[in-house]
Design an enzyme around this catalytic site. Structure first.
Site: not given
Ligand code: GKR
Ligand code: MG
Length: 426
Positions: A28, A151, A195, A197, A225-227, A250, A273, A297, A324-326, A353, A406
């Site tokens: 971030h 989170y 949770k 990240k 949540d490894p995205n 996730e 998400n 969301d 979900h959130s940002n 968040h 961003r």
């Molecule tokens: O804020 O870095 C972040 C999160 O990775 C966010 O951008 C994701 O959209 O929180 C989110 C998620 O659950 O994937």
């Molecule tokens: Mg996620």
């Protein structure tokens, strides 16, 4: 009431301090962006909402502002039709940085994102006019408080640019530091689920962190949540270690096909998400039933009523619902709380968040959590109002900070110029 009309819509982009939080894309930036929407009526009321603040989003919000003029706050369908007829998906080169991991950055969802922002402000007006909280307009609260989860983020102690003094959370890169972050967050907020990240460090390190969290919090549900930063093979191998640890797994691996294959190799439910963000993707997932929990969301699914409709679809297809959130402030937190209060099958603690933010734009300062939950407000509308002094201050920060989109990848290269940002990385 019949004669009350919308007179003007004001869009104010703001920037607030945000920590050096790591994720699959990078890290971030020191400033997170949001837009604050104010909808004024002929009888002197103001309805409000909060949404994304990246430049292309601010532009489409401004473009939509005049579409509401002359409408009653109850004409949500007319507002939606006008926005759909006017607001187009973004094109390459419109300045947006589209993150796979943050569906809110996708300009393809422009119309749904704008409809959501306008709908929340119009529902706030409706509630004020009727003397009812928004959750009552959505069918009534089925819970008096909405549980959120802790989170956790891997993070550095300080931003590379050092624009202001470091936050009080400190560094979190080892399993012990992650557990310490969880302890602080659980102590301060009372959260009852956790949770992490992920998608940041090698999977062994993140699995070790989950095991350390399990040892420290034997009774709390855990999520990772490894995205989508793990390959299918890595996600399958990790599932063996995580199956007995996680409430849900996730978005470990990219794409619906990858998630569908992974589902054959694990017992814990998959959540997303990332691979179900449109109705078309919902339809495809319903045919394999691979992902069992949807993180909704309202900011990009088209609003609070659209989120309630999505919840109905989830119950038809036997899917669970989470949220979900940002990075966001209290206006969004309140909208999320009203939605979650009124959706019976949203039974998983929601993401937020909020603990990572220190600043606020609402009167009375930061929203309080009790036992990890936010009390559903009983006041008319959203139940929060803008503090004009804070709005002006955060807008000035926006003007001064220079961030307009961003970009976690570019920010990461300030720490590690060779950072490739390839996904999946592991
Ligand atoms: O804020 O870095 C972040 C999160 O990775 C966010 O951008 C994701 O959209 O929180 C989110 C998620 O659950 O994937
Ligand atoms: Mg996620």
């Amino acid at each position: 009431m019949k004669n009350t009309k919308i007179r003007a819509v004001r869009i104010t982009p703001i920037a607030f301090r945000d920590g050096p939080l790591l994720n699959a894309s990078g890290i971030h930036e020191p400033w997170a962006l949001r837009s604050i929407v104010e909808v004024e009526t002929s009888d002197g009321r103001t309805g409000i909402s909060e949404t994304y603040g990246d430049e292309p989003m601010v532009k489409v919000l401004q473009q939509a502002a005049s579409l509401l003029e002359g409408l009653s706050p109850f004409e949500l369908n007319v507002m939606e039709a006008r926005v759909r007829a006017t607001i187009r998906p973004g094109k390459a080169g419109d300045g947006s940085v589209q993150f796979e991991l943050a569906p809110g950055s996708h300009t393809a969802k422009n119309a749904d994102k704008v409809i959501s922002a306008m709908e929340v402000a119009m529902l706030d007006l409706q509630g004020q006019m009727l003397g009812l909280p928004i959750c009552d307009l959505l069918g009534g609260a089925v819970r008096s408080e909405v549980p959120y989860s802790a989170y956790l983020f891997y993070k550095y102690a300080e931003h590379a640019d050092k624009p202001y003094p470091p936050d009080a959370w400190g560094e979190a890169v080892t399993p012990a530091q992650v557990v310490q972050q969880a302890r602080t967050m659980v102590e301060q907020y009372g959260f009852r689920s956790i949770k992490l990240k992920g998608g940041v460090f090698p999977p062994e390190q993140e699995i070790a962190a989950m095991k350390a969290l399990r040892a420290a919090f034997p009774d709390l549900p855990l999520r990772l949540d490894p995205n989508a930063n793990w390959s299918l093979a890595t996600s399958i191998a990790a599932a063996k270690e995580l199956d007995d640890l996680l409430e849900y797994y996730e978005d470990p691996t990219p794409g619906q096909d990858g998630m569908a294959e992974l589902a054959k190799h694990c017992r814990m439910p998959l959540a997303t998400n990332m691979v179900v963000t449109t109705m078309e993707e919902f339809r495809r997932n319903a045919s394999t039933h691979a992902v069992k929990i949807l993180l909704s969301d309202h900011h990009y699914w088209g609003g609070l009523r659209a989120t309630a409709a999505l919840a109905r679809m989830c119950s038809v297809f036997d899917m669970g619902m989470s949220m979900h959130s940002n990075s966001h402030l209290g206006i969004s937190l309140m909208a999320m709380t009203h939605a979650a209060a009124a959706i019976p099958n949203l039974t998983y603690a929601c993401d937020t968040h909020y603990p990572w933010q220190e600043e606020e734009v609402i009167r009375g300062g930061r929203i309080q959590f009790h036992g990890g939950s936010v009390k559903v407000p009983g006041e008319p509308g959203l139940g929060v109002q803008i503090d004009p002094v804070q709005l002006a201050r955060l807008h000035q920060q926006y003007l001064d900070c220079g961030v307009r989109n961003r970009n976690d990848l570019a920010q990461m290269r300030k720490y590690d110029p060779g950072f490739a940002g390839v996904s999946p990385r592991y």
